[in-house]
Write a protein that holds these residues in place. Structure first.
Motif, PDB file in Angstrom:
ATOM      1  N   ASP A   1       0.845  -1.184   0.000  1.00  0.00           N
ATOM      2  CA  ASP A   1       0.000   0.000   0.000  1.00  0.00           C
ATOM      3  C   ASP A   1       0.885   1.239   0.000  1.00  0.00           C
ATOM      4  N   PRO A   2       0.349   2.394  -0.426  1.00  0.00           N
ATOM      5  CA  PRO A   2       1.164   3.608  -0.538  1.00  0.00           C
ATOM      6  C   PRO A   2       1.594   4.201   0.792  1.00  0.00           C
ATOM      7  N   VAL A   3       0.839   3.975   1.874  1.00  0.00           N
ATOM      8  CA  VAL A   3       1.283   4.469   3.180  1.00  0.00           C
ATOM      9  C   VAL A   3       2.567   3.752   3.605  1.00  0.00           C
TER      10      VAL A   3
ATOM     11  N   PHE B   1      -4.232  10.241   1.069  1.00  0.00           N
ATOM     12  CA  PHE B   1      -4.590   8.832   1.048  1.00  0.00           C
ATOM     13  C   PHE B   1      -6.069   8.648   1.345  1.00  0.00           C
TER      14      PHE B   1
ATOM     15  N   MET C   1      -8.494   6.368   3.021  1.00  0.00           N
ATOM     16  CA  MET C   1      -8.256   5.357   4.053  1.00  0.00           C
ATOM     17  C   MET C   1      -9.530   4.734   4.607  1.00  0.00           C
TER      18      MET C   1
ATOM     19  N   PRO D   1      -5.219   1.576   2.235  1.00  0.00           N
ATOM     20  CA  PRO D   1      -5.027   2.928   1.697  1.00  0.00           C
ATOM     21  C   PRO D   1      -4.705   2.919   0.204  1.00  0.00           C
ATOM     22  N   SER D   2      -5.156   3.956  -0.469  1.00  0.00           N
ATOM     23  CA  SER D   2      -4.797   4.197  -1.863  1.00  0.00           C
ATOM     24  C   SER D   2      -4.489   5.671  -2.024  1.00  0.00           C
ATOM     25  N   ARG D   3      -3.698   6.006  -3.049  1.00  0.00           N
ATOM     26  CA  ARG D   3      -3.358   7.407  -3.280  1.00  0.00           C
ATOM     27  C   ARG D   3      -4.574   8.159  -3.782  1.00  0.00           C
ATOM     28  N   TRP D   4      -4.751   9.381  -3.288  1.00  0.00           N
ATOM     29  CA  TRP D   4      -5.858  10.234  -3.711  1.00  0.00           C
ATOM     30  C   TRP D   4      -5.300  11.329  -4.600  1.00  0.00           C
TER      31      TRP D   4
ATOM     32  N   SER E   1       1.751   4.243  -5.862  1.00  0.00           N
ATOM     33  CA  SER E   1       2.335   4.872  -4.680  1.00  0.00           C
ATOM     34  C   SER E   1       3.621   5.604  -4.971  1.00  0.00           C
TER      35      SER E   1
END
Length: 362
Positions: A47-49, A296, A298, A312-315, A361
């Motif tokens: 995940d990107p976080v 993100f 979330m 989480p995914s990038r926004w 990410s």
């Protein structure tokens, strides 16, 4: 910092210290060695976080890099003494050169706002001294020109002198950035106090490609924050506007370990927004108002209106980029001219426009 800057810094250091011994190869070896800490980017996280918060981790630790320098110096000295016993491949000299090339990489990274885990595996808040933007031509170009000259003419006395001068200038430039940050933080705090506001915490970071214009954040006791802009050339109070952190929205995430890690990594400089049916968490430290580098998705509301924590995914902010020409032109003009002020509220409004979430990410 960007890879080119790290490479020319490493080349300048090794060329200065080992140029007489290795010739032009010292420049090539130094550039290559200086990029080693960033090899952690090849590690893929789910995940990107995680991708964000594990970058600049173990590979940027001064403990790990000291061990690498020790091993590499021993290996090069052992090989050199057997193949070229009169060349001067002595372990102490090699260790100092390799250690400086390796350790200055995370040290320089720590002068940006991102966050660098210099003392991994200790779980201290990542260091982010925010004295320089991640790409700053004034820092990079003197080093690049000195290294190019040394590669062209060979790292003789004149070339080593130029590289030494470039290293001194670049180091002084970082000090100038730290002084600038303290100046604008003090100015921003005084401007708030003049309005009867006692900020709880103030944080400044340089805006794109310079350390003359700064974006400043100030948390308040009521759960909000002020965001503003200040140039070192300003003669009037900085423009600013007030926003809420929307901290109560974070309750749904309180048991999520990725959210806990994100708070730790960013030193809790986070804002929470409901955009459509999505809970978006924003790292306020990086970007410009309304166009932040790390946002993100979330959590999401289900059909019953209940929040569900998700991976989480990038926004993405409505497809905009902080490097678009119009915004950069305004930022460049604002360095010297306080009027008209930057359109902070208009930029911030862009962040409330629904955009597509992406798992990408990088």
């Amino acid at each position: 910092m960007d890879s080119i800057t790290q490479a020319v810094l490493g080349a300048a250091l090794q060329g200065t210290l080992l140029g007489r011994l290795q010739g032009r190869r010292a420049l090539v070896y130094g550039a290559a060695l200086a990029t080693v800490p960033d090899l952690d980017v090849v590690i893929h996280y789910a995940d990107p976080v995680s991708q964000m918060t594990y970058h600049r981790g173990f590979s940027h630790s001064i403990f790990v890099l000291t061990g690498v320098a020790l091993l590499l110096a021993w290996l090069v000295a052992w090989i050199g003494q057997r193949r070229r016993p009169d060349a001067g491949y002595r372990w102490p000299r090699l260790f100092v050169a390799f250690w400086l090339v390796l350790v200055t990489h995370p040290l320089l990274d720590a002068f940006t706002v991102y966050g660098t885990q210099l003392f991994w595996p200790l779980t201290l808040t990542p260091l982010s001294w925010a004295a320089v933007f991640i790409i700053d031509p004034i820092y990079t170009l003197p080093l690049l020109m000195a290294v190019a000259y040394a590669f062209w003419r060979g790292p003789g006395r004149r070339a080593r002198g130029l590289m030494t001068a470039a290293l001194i200038f670049s180091t002084a430039y970082l000090g100038f950035g730290l002084a600038g940050r303290m100046t604008v933080e003090q100015r921003f705090e005084q401007a708030l106090q003049a309005q009867g506001v006692a900020p709880r915490e103030v944080r400044a970071m340089p805006m794109a490609f310079n350390n003359l214009l700064w974006r400043v954040l100030a948390k308040t006791e009521d759960g909000g924050y002020y965001e503003g802009v200040s140039s070192l050339f300003d003669r009037e109070p900085p423009e600013m506007h007030y926003l809420s952190l929307n901290a109560p929205l974070a309750k749904v995430l309180q048991d999520d370990p990725l959210y806990t890690r994100l708070r730790w990594f960013t030193d809790d400089w986070l804002r929470y927004d409901v955009v459509g049916s999505t809970l978006v968490v924003t790292d306020l430290r990086m970007g410009i108002p309304g166009n932040y580098n790390f946002r993100f998705a979330m959590a999401r509301r289900d059909e019953q209106g209940q929040w569900q924590v998700e991976t989480p995914s990038r926004w993405r902010d409505n497809g905009t980029s902080m490097f678009n020409g119009g915004d950069l032109a305004l930022i460049g003009r604002r360095i010297l001219d306080q009027h008209p002020p930057l359109p902070l509220q208009a930029w911030t409004a862009r962040a409330m426009t629904p955009a597509a979430a992406s798992g990408v990410s990088r």
